[in-house]
Design a protein around this motif. Sequence first.
Motif, PDB file in Angstrom:
ATOM      1  N   PRO B 187       0.817  -1.235   0.000  1.00 40.11           N
ATOM      2  CA  PRO B 187       0.000   0.000   0.000  1.00 40.11           C
ATOM      3  C   PRO B 187       0.845   1.276   0.000  1.00 40.11           C
ATOM      4  O   PRO B 187       0.392   2.298  -0.494  1.00 40.11           O
ATOM      5  CB  PRO B 187      -0.837  -0.121   1.273  1.00 40.11           C
ATOM      6  CG  PRO B 187      -0.160  -1.152   2.103  1.00 40.11           C
ATOM      7  CD  PRO B 187       0.529  -2.075   1.170  1.00 40.11           C
ATOM      8  N   GLN B 188       2.083   1.188   0.525  1.00 40.40           N
ATOM      9  CA  GLN B 188       2.936   2.392   0.533  1.00 40.40           C
ATOM     10  C   GLN B 188       3.128   2.928  -0.871  1.00 40.40           C
ATOM     11  O   GLN B 188       3.349   4.126  -1.061  1.00 40.40           O
ATOM     12  CB  GLN B 188       4.332   2.108   1.120  1.00 40.40           C
ATOM     13  CG  GLN B 188       4.354   1.368   2.433  1.00 40.40           C
ATOM     14  CD  GLN B 188       4.228  -0.153   2.230  1.00 40.40           C
ATOM     15  OE1 GLN B 188       3.693  -0.626   1.230  1.00 40.40           O
ATOM     16  NE2 GLN B 188       4.692  -0.911   3.205  1.00 40.40           N
ATOM     17  N   ASP B 189       3.088   2.025  -1.861  1.00 40.60           N
ATOM     18  CA  ASP B 189       3.255   2.452  -3.255  1.00 40.60           C
ATOM     19  C   ASP B 189       2.291   3.578  -3.606  1.00 40.60           C
ATOM     20  O   ASP B 189       2.644   4.503  -4.337  1.00 40.60           O
ATOM     21  CB  ASP B 189       3.004   1.278  -4.217  1.00 40.60           C
ATOM     22  CG  ASP B 189       4.231   0.370  -4.319  1.00 40.60           C
ATOM     23  OD1 ASP B 189       5.124   0.510  -3.460  1.00 40.60           O
ATOM     24  OD2 ASP B 189       4.278  -0.457  -5.242  1.00 40.60           O
ATOM     25  N   ILE B 190       1.080   3.463  -3.093  1.00 38.09           N
ATOM     26  CA  ILE B 190       0.080   4.484  -3.404  1.00 38.09           C
ATOM     27  C   ILE B 190       0.466   5.799  -2.719  1.00 38.09           C
ATOM     28  O   ILE B 190       0.369   6.869  -3.308  1.00 38.09           O
ATOM     29  CB  ILE B 190      -1.322   4.011  -2.962  1.00 38.09           C
ATOM     30  CG1 ILE B 190      -1.717   2.799  -3.808  1.00 38.09           C
ATOM     31  CG2 ILE B 190      -2.348   5.130  -3.099  1.00 38.09           C
ATOM     32  CD1 ILE B 190      -2.970   2.105  -3.339  1.00 38.09           C
ATOM     33  N   GLY B 191       0.954   5.677  -1.500  1.00 39.85           N
ATOM     34  CA  GLY B 191       1.428   6.855  -0.779  1.00 39.85           C
ATOM     35  C   GLY B 191       2.561   7.549  -1.518  1.00 39.85           C
ATOM     36  O   GLY B 191       2.603   8.776  -1.624  1.00 39.85           O
ATOM     37  N   MET B 192       3.481   6.736  -2.052  1.00 40.63           N
ATOM     38  CA  MET B 192       4.620   7.316  -2.772  1.00 40.63           C
ATOM     39  C   MET B 192       4.167   8.057  -4.019  1.00 40.63           C
ATOM     40  O   MET B 192       4.624   9.168  -4.296  1.00 40.63           O
ATOM     41  CB  MET B 192       5.595   6.216  -3.187  1.00 40.63           C
ATOM     42  CG  MET B 192       6.310   5.553  -2.034  1.00 40.63           C
ATOM     43  SD  MET B 192       7.215   4.140  -2.695  1.00 40.63           S
ATOM     44  CE  MET B 192       7.519   3.233  -1.193  1.00 40.63           C
ATOM     45  N   ALA B 193       3.267   7.407  -4.764  1.00 42.27           N
ATOM     46  CA  ALA B 193       2.764   8.051  -5.980  1.00 42.27           C
ATOM     47  C   ALA B 193       2.073   9.355  -5.607  1.00 42.27           C
ATOM     48  O   ALA B 193       2.274  10.389  -6.259  1.00 42.27           O
ATOM     49  CB  ALA B 193       1.812   7.119  -6.710  1.00 42.27           C
ATOM     50  N   ALA B 194       1.290   9.317  -4.522  1.00 43.23           N
ATOM     51  CA  ALA B 194       0.566  10.517  -4.077  1.00 43.23           C
ATOM     52  C   ALA B 194       1.560  11.620  -3.724  1.00 43.23           C
ATOM     53  O   ALA B 194       1.355  12.787  -4.071  1.00 43.23           O
ATOM     54  CB  ALA B 194      -0.314  10.180  -2.881  1.00 43.23           C
ATOM     55  N   THR B 195       2.655  11.245  -3.068  1.00 43.65           N
ATOM     56  CA  THR B 195       3.679  12.223  -2.691  1.00 43.65           C
ATOM     57  C   THR B 195       4.225  12.924  -3.939  1.00 43.65           C
ATOM     58  O   THR B 195       4.332  14.156  -3.981  1.00 43.65           O
ATOM     59  CB  THR B 195       4.851  11.506  -1.971  1.00 43.65           C
ATOM     60  OG1 THR B 195       4.307  10.773  -0.870  1.00 43.65           O
ATOM     61  CG2 THR B 195       5.876  12.502  -1.482  1.00 43.65           C
ATOM     62  N   ILE B 196       4.566  12.110  -4.935  1.00 46.17           N
ATOM     63  CA  ILE B 196       5.148  12.682  -6.155  1.00 46.17           C
ATOM     64  C   ILE B 196       4.154  13.605  -6.855  1.00 46.17           C
ATOM     65  O   ILE B 196       4.480  14.732  -7.218  1.00 46.17           O
ATOM     66  CB  ILE B 196       5.634  11.556  -7.091  1.00 46.17           C
ATOM     67  CG1 ILE B 196       6.775  10.789  -6.418  1.00 46.17           C
ATOM     68  CG2 ILE B 196       6.097  12.134  -8.436  1.00 46.17           C
ATOM     69  CD1 ILE B 196       7.211   9.535  -7.145  1.00 46.17           C
ATOM     70  N   PHE B 197       2.916  13.135  -6.998  1.00 40.43           N
ATOM     71  CA  PHE B 197       1.897  13.968  -7.658  1.00 40.43           C
ATOM     72  C   PHE B 197       1.679  15.267  -6.882  1.00 40.43           C
ATOM     73  O   PHE B 197       1.569  16.348  -7.456  1.00 40.43           O
ATOM     74  CB  PHE B 197       0.564  13.216  -7.747  1.00 40.43           C
ATOM     75  CG  PHE B 197       0.558  12.136  -8.788  1.00 40.43           C
ATOM     76  CD1 PHE B 197       1.046  12.367 -10.066  1.00 40.43           C
ATOM     77  CD2 PHE B 197       0.047  10.866  -8.499  1.00 40.43           C
ATOM     78  CE1 PHE B 197       1.032  11.369 -11.036  1.00 40.43           C
ATOM     79  CE2 PHE B 197       0.029   9.870  -9.462  1.00 40.43           C
ATOM     80  CZ  PHE B 197       0.525  10.122 -10.723  1.00 40.43           C
ATOM     81  N   HIS B 198       1.618  15.125  -5.562  1.00 39.59           N
ATOM     82  CA  HIS B 198       1.326  16.278  -4.717  1.00 39.59           C
ATOM     83  C   HIS B 198       2.414  17.334  -4.850  1.00 39.59           C
ATOM     84  O   HIS B 198       2.137  18.517  -5.073  1.00 39.59           O
ATOM     85  CB  HIS B 198       1.194  15.806  -3.259  1.00 39.59           C
ATOM     86  CG  HIS B 198       0.809  16.894  -2.319  1.00 39.59           C
ATOM     87  ND1 HIS B 198      -0.365  17.597  -2.437  1.00 39.59           N
ATOM     88  CD2 HIS B 198       1.463  17.410  -1.237  1.00 39.59           C
ATOM     89  CE1 HIS B 198      -0.436  18.499  -1.470  1.00 39.59           C
ATOM     90  NE2 HIS B 198       0.678  18.402  -0.728  1.00 39.59           N
ATOM     91  N   ILE B 199       3.668  16.896  -4.730  1.00 44.71           N
ATOM     92  CA  ILE B 199       4.760  17.859  -4.774  1.00 44.71           C
ATOM     93  C   ILE B 199       4.944  18.440  -6.176  1.00 44.71           C
ATOM     94  O   ILE B 199       5.286  19.607  -6.337  1.00 44.71           O
ATOM     95  CB  ILE B 199       6.050  17.222  -4.222  1.00 44.71           C
ATOM     96  CG1 ILE B 199       5.835  16.996  -2.721  1.00 44.71           C
ATOM     97  CG2 ILE B 199       7.281  18.081  -4.507  1.00 44.71           C
ATOM     98  CD1 ILE B 199       6.988  16.413  -1.995  1.00 44.71           C
TER      99      ILE B 199
END
Lengths: 215, 249, 152
Positions: B187-199
């Motif tokens: 599930p962290q994968d989704i968090g990582m993708a979200a981080t990249i999109f967000h920043i």
Amino acid sequence: MYEFIRGPLLWVAFIVFIAGLIYRIAALVNLSLKKDQVVYDHFSTSWALRSIFHWLLPLNRTVAQYPVYSIMTYAFHILLLGVPIFLLAHSVLWYESWQISWWSLPEDVADYLSLLMLALILFLIIRRMVAPYARIVTTAADYLLLVVVALPFLTGYLAYHQWINYHLMVILHMLSGELMLILIPFTKLSHMIFFFFSRAHIGSEFGERRGTVTW
Amino acid sequence: MGEPVNTEVIKERLDAAKSARMKMWLELCAHCGLCAESCFFYLAHDKDPTYMPSYKVIKTLGEMYKKKGKVSREFLEETLDIAWGKCTVCRRCSQFCPFGIDMALMISTARGICNTQGVVPEGLQKAVANYWAEGNQMAMTKEDWLETCTWMESETGEEIAGLKIPMDKEGANIMYTVNAREPMYYPQDIGMAATIFHIAGEDWTMSSEGWDDTNLAMFAGDTKCMTHVVKQTYDAAIRLKAKNIAITE
Amino acid sequence: MELFAKYLREGRIKIDPEKRIKERVTYQDPCNLSRSGDLAEYGREIISYLADDFVEMQPNREHNHCCGGGGGFIPMGPPFKRRRMESGKVKAEQIRATGATLVISPCHNCFDQIRDLSKEYDLGVKVKQFKELITETMIIPEEFQPKEEADE
């Protein structure tokens, strides 16, 4: 007998050869219009030509992986087309019938090339028997076709040197040549034209559709 | 095992698959054997010729056409062993064949025909059932999916200020889709993708439906399910008026 | 993946030079991206932002070998695991030849397969995806730092 094989039967062979190929191409294109829309959707002339170019010439990775076999098959194909077209004895016949002529190979060179051709065919036959990856997919028809290709060269060579029976050899030579022409459209020998279709397709499929090369 | 084989259906599928290019390929192969070196199965098994691409095609799809579909269940089981167990449909052989015969497509066709008779590796059969049930290969329910995303949003949000995982937002530039293994096992994968999109300041969203971008039905040879899976994602993008669909790694 | 390359190129995501990857990395081309997708160069582009010591496998890009986990092999599960490991020998040798300790692959099948291969063939390599590497090495601008930390 000679006159019949030299005359009408030769006509028949050429007509079957040409008409057969035209028929095969027409049937293929016709079927493709019904069932191969995807091919037309992604077709690209430039990718098709590049794909053919890289494989007509030894500019691909497969050739590099099989250097010995590649040299042998390139020589085989060049001789298969070149020797009959540029043979002096054939030129004379063309001139007699149609008053057309072109450059011919010196007779002794053509003679050696015919021997070389027979050696190459022998190599291809032995390879089919020896190399495991070739043997496992080889069928009787593959050997037969190599024999069909070898016969005109063998009989032509024997006739030129007037060994065994000149008259018989010339007849067998013409018959085997005609047999090969007739078989081209209906056997794996048809790759002389379908090679271009197949390569054009895969070149477009990988190149135009996916941006990657197939060589 | 002993179930009879519906040769009529097989024949139908074979005829349907017999396009001009298929017909040409079946006739064209010169049995030269030059595809052998392109295949990692062949290389990994000390150049055992039974692993070479053209042999695998001849033994599966080639036989089917030769027998006009009249094949036994044992034959289909053998085909499974070859078409799934000795090939990943990576398509490298199609690049190395001098005639450009698309052997990978031919193996896929053989898989499709096995599929009509239920001869498919169990793991893939399960995945297909999961796609039908919940729309993703892991049969993850909608609640679980949404919960995982919310959980990741709050967890990642602890490290990245203002991080959101926008769900079903309309008109976004990017609709992001994932591999169902991610919410399930990573599930962290989704968090990582979200981080990249967000920043990166991306205008993005995820969908509550059609969010799995894998298509194991394609590998199972199940065309119906395959279409279903693609359509789900496509429909989601249309529904959300997303401008682009981004696919996970 | 194209998107990540774009973010990095446009500077929307910046990599911290201090955090750039020092160990030797190699790149596994997923068949669906590099052979059937024309995305091989994007992988290299992203790596150029992330890592100092990058070594290509031989062959690479669209001619790279499949990892052996594709085509449904991973979800086919335990009954096919043994075979998957045997046929992965080619990939294992390709990786070993690069001398890399980190394999990057933007594909979940490749990821699982190479992780399994590393155990099977004792390659001692880690496998990571771009997402993970980018989040590990990127600069998180001030405004995105968590509040508590800012207070300290």
